[in-house]
Design a protein around this motif. Sequence first.
Motif, PDB file in Angstrom:
ATOM      1  N   LYS A   1      33.245  38.353  43.538  1.00 28.85           N
ATOM      2  CA  LYS A   1      31.978  38.590  44.240  1.00 28.85           C
ATOM      3  C   LYS A   1      30.804  37.936  43.501  1.00 28.85           C
ATOM      4  N   GLU A   2      30.735  38.131  42.190  1.00 29.24           N
ATOM      5  CA  GLU A   2      29.590  37.638  41.421  1.00 29.24           C
ATOM      6  C   GLU A   2      29.560  36.118  41.290  1.00 29.24           C
ATOM      7  N   PHE A   3      30.721  35.468  41.319  1.00 32.56           N
ATOM      8  CA  PHE A   3      30.794  34.017  41.153  1.00 32.56           C
ATOM      9  C   PHE A   3      31.223  33.270  42.415  1.00 32.56           C
ATOM     10  N   ASN A   4      31.342  33.986  43.531  1.00 35.19           N
ATOM     11  CA  ASN A   4      31.729  33.367  44.802  1.00 35.19           C
ATOM     12  C   ASN A   4      33.012  32.532  44.622  1.00 35.19           C
ATOM     13  N   ILE A   5      34.068  33.205  44.194  1.00 33.14           N
ATOM     14  CA  ILE A   5      35.326  32.552  43.833  1.00 33.14           C
ATOM     15  C   ILE A   5      36.242  32.394  45.046  1.00 33.14           C
ATOM     16  N   ASN A   6      36.808  31.219  45.169  1.00 36.28           N
ATOM     17  CA  ASN A   6      37.851  30.938  46.155  1.00 36.28           C
ATOM     18  C   ASN A   6      39.188  31.224  45.469  1.00 36.28           C
ATOM     19  N   VAL A   7      39.824  32.325  45.816  1.00 35.27           N
ATOM     20  CA  VAL A   7      41.058  32.724  45.115  1.00 35.27           C
ATOM     21  C   VAL A   7      42.196  31.736  45.333  1.00 35.27           C
ATOM     22  N   SER A   8      42.241  31.080  46.490  1.00 33.78           N
ATOM     23  CA  SER A   8      43.341  30.143  46.755  1.00 33.78           C
ATOM     24  C   SER A   8      43.238  28.886  45.896  1.00 33.78           C
ATOM     25  N   GLN A   9      42.069  28.635  45.329  1.00 32.07           N
ATOM     26  CA  GLN A   9      41.860  27.472  44.465  1.00 32.07           C
ATOM     27  C   GLN A   9      41.743  27.871  42.989  1.00 32.07           C
ATOM     28  N   SER A  10      42.105  29.101  42.675  1.00 23.00           N
ATOM     29  CA  SER A  10      41.962  29.629  41.321  1.00 23.00           C
ATOM     30  C   SER A  10      43.319  29.888  40.691  1.00 23.00           C
ATOM     31  N   ILE A  11      43.283  30.168  39.389  1.00 23.45           N
ATOM     32  CA  ILE A  11      44.523  30.369  38.633  1.00 23.45           C
ATOM     33  C   ILE A  11      44.265  31.413  37.549  1.00 23.45           C
ATOM     34  N   LEU A  12      45.317  32.131  37.171  1.00 26.55           N
ATOM     35  CA  LEU A  12      45.219  33.128  36.108  1.00 26.55           C
ATOM     36  C   LEU A  12      46.349  32.900  35.123  1.00 26.55           C
ATOM     37  N   TYR A  13      46.009  33.027  33.828  1.00 26.17           N
ATOM     38  CA  TYR A  13      47.012  32.985  32.768  1.00 26.17           C
ATOM     39  C   TYR A  13      46.882  34.237  31.918  1.00 26.17           C
ATOM     40  N   GLY A  14      48.020  34.821  31.603  1.00 29.06           N
ATOM     41  CA  GLY A  14      48.051  35.998  30.749  1.00 29.06           C
ATOM     42  C   GLY A  14      49.349  36.016  29.960  1.00 29.06           C
ATOM     43  N   ASP A  15      49.490  37.043  29.134  1.00 24.28           N
ATOM     44  CA  ASP A  15      50.706  37.146  28.327  1.00 24.28           C
ATOM     45  C   ASP A  15      51.505  38.404  28.623  1.00 24.28           C
ATOM     46  N   LYS A  16      50.991  39.269  29.476  1.00 24.71           N
ATOM     47  CA  LYS A  16      51.664  40.537  29.771  1.00 24.71           C
ATOM     48  C   LYS A  16      51.935  40.648  31.277  1.00 24.71           C
ATOM     49  N   PRO A  17      52.971  41.409  31.643  1.00 26.90           N
ATOM     50  CA  PRO A  17      53.277  41.577  33.075  1.00 26.90           C
ATOM     51  C   PRO A  17      52.092  42.100  33.882  1.00 26.90           C
ATOM     52  N   TRP A  18      51.268  42.994  33.296  1.00 30.05           N
ATOM     53  CA  TRP A  18      50.149  43.549  34.061  1.00 30.05           C
ATOM     54  C   TRP A  18      49.062  42.506  34.319  1.00 30.05           C
ATOM     55  N   ASP A  19      48.960  41.476  33.472  1.00 28.63           N
ATOM     56  CA  ASP A  19      48.019  40.386  33.750  1.00 28.63           C
ATOM     57  C   ASP A  19      48.463  39.651  35.013  1.00 28.63           C
ATOM     58  N   ILE A  20      49.733  39.288  35.029  1.00 28.50           N
ATOM     59  CA  ILE A  20      50.292  38.534  36.155  1.00 28.50           C
ATOM     60  C   ILE A  20      50.208  39.355  37.434  1.00 28.50           C
ATOM     61  N   GLU A  21      50.574  40.622  37.361  1.00 28.08           N
ATOM     62  CA  GLU A  21      50.527  41.496  38.535  1.00 28.08           C
ATOM     63  C   GLU A  21      49.106  41.589  39.079  1.00 28.08           C
ATOM     64  N   CYS A  22      48.131  41.716  38.205  1.00 24.51           N
ATOM     65  CA  CYS A  22      46.737  41.811  38.616  1.00 24.51           C
ATOM     66  C   CYS A  22      46.321  40.571  39.404  1.00 24.51           C
ATOM     67  N   GLY A  23      46.616  39.397  38.861  1.00 18.31           N
ATOM     68  CA  GLY A  23      46.256  38.164  39.546  1.00 18.31           C
ATOM     69  C   GLY A  23      46.939  38.037  40.896  1.00 18.31           C
ATOM     70  N   LEU A  24      48.231  38.318  40.929  1.00 16.64           N
ATOM     71  CA  LEU A  24      48.980  38.204  42.184  1.00 16.64           C
ATOM     72  C   LEU A  24      48.451  39.168  43.237  1.00 16.64           C
ATOM     73  N   ARG A  25      48.058  40.372  42.830  1.00 18.96           N
ATOM     74  CA  ARG A  25      47.486  41.341  43.772  1.00 18.96           C
ATOM     75  C   ARG A  25      46.213  40.813  44.427  1.00 18.96           C
ATOM     76  N   CYS A  26      45.514  39.910  43.728  1.00 21.79           N
ATOM     77  CA  CYS A  26      44.277  39.323  44.253  1.00 21.79           C
ATOM     78  C   CYS A  26      44.522  38.007  44.982  1.00 21.79           C
ATOM     79  N   GLY A  27      45.771  37.595  45.084  1.00 19.06           N
ATOM     80  CA  GLY A  27      46.091  36.346  45.768  1.00 19.06           C
ATOM     81  C   GLY A  27      45.867  35.111  44.911  1.00 19.06           C
ATOM     82  N   ILE A  28      45.884  35.279  43.587  1.00 15.10           N
ATOM     83  CA  ILE A  28      45.642  34.181  42.653  1.00 15.10           C
ATOM     84  C   ILE A  28      46.974  33.743  42.046  1.00 15.10           C
ATOM     85  N   LYS A  29      47.205  32.433  41.994  1.00 15.97           N
ATOM     86  CA  LYS A  29      48.392  31.918  41.314  1.00 15.97           C
ATOM     87  C   LYS A  29      48.313  32.378  39.862  1.00 15.97           C
ATOM     88  N   SER A  30      49.368  33.010  39.367  1.00 13.72           N
ATOM     89  CA  SER A  30      49.326  33.651  38.055  1.00 13.72           C
ATOM     90  C   SER A  30      50.567  33.293  37.248  1.00 13.72           C
TER      91      SER A  30
END
Length: 158
Positions: A114-143
């Motif tokens: 909301k604050e940065f007007n992010i296009n989730v389909s054009q975004s990406i997430l990197y993490g090291d724990k399963p909950w990081d990946i799950e969080c991104g996927l729940r938002c429709g972000i490639k993780s």
Amino acid sequence: MNRALFLDRDGTINIDKGHVYRIEDFEFISGIPEFIKQYNNKEYKVIVITNQAGIAKGYFTAEDVNKLHKHINEELNKIGAHIDAFYMCPHHPDYTGVCNCRKPKTGMIERAIKEFNINVSQSILYGDKPWDIECGLRCGIKSYYIDTVLSDFKNKIS
């Protein structure tokens, strides 16, 4: 709309030494500053989303974490890189009750979108724990897990 690179902090940006909040305990994972700069150069918003349960547990304060985040950006600025925003969850269910921001819940990412007007389909997430990946996927972000992509990145730049 903006593209974003979402990053977890401990174990993704820095070596996870357990409740890192002091500048003297902070150590970048090799290659991460250059990795961040690559996304800066591609005009991605670089956004950190980090669970900081040590605040709820009384180990340190939000101010301590904010000082560390300022230091991280100062160090990144030395190579022309930066993080656009840091979002942290100071909660832990055993100490503060359930919240909507502690990963894998999506509150931090939703706020950033909301604050940065992010296009989730054009975004990406990197993490090291399963909950990081799950969080991104729940938002429709490639993780993805950072270890795989970071080793590929370091091979390309060496």
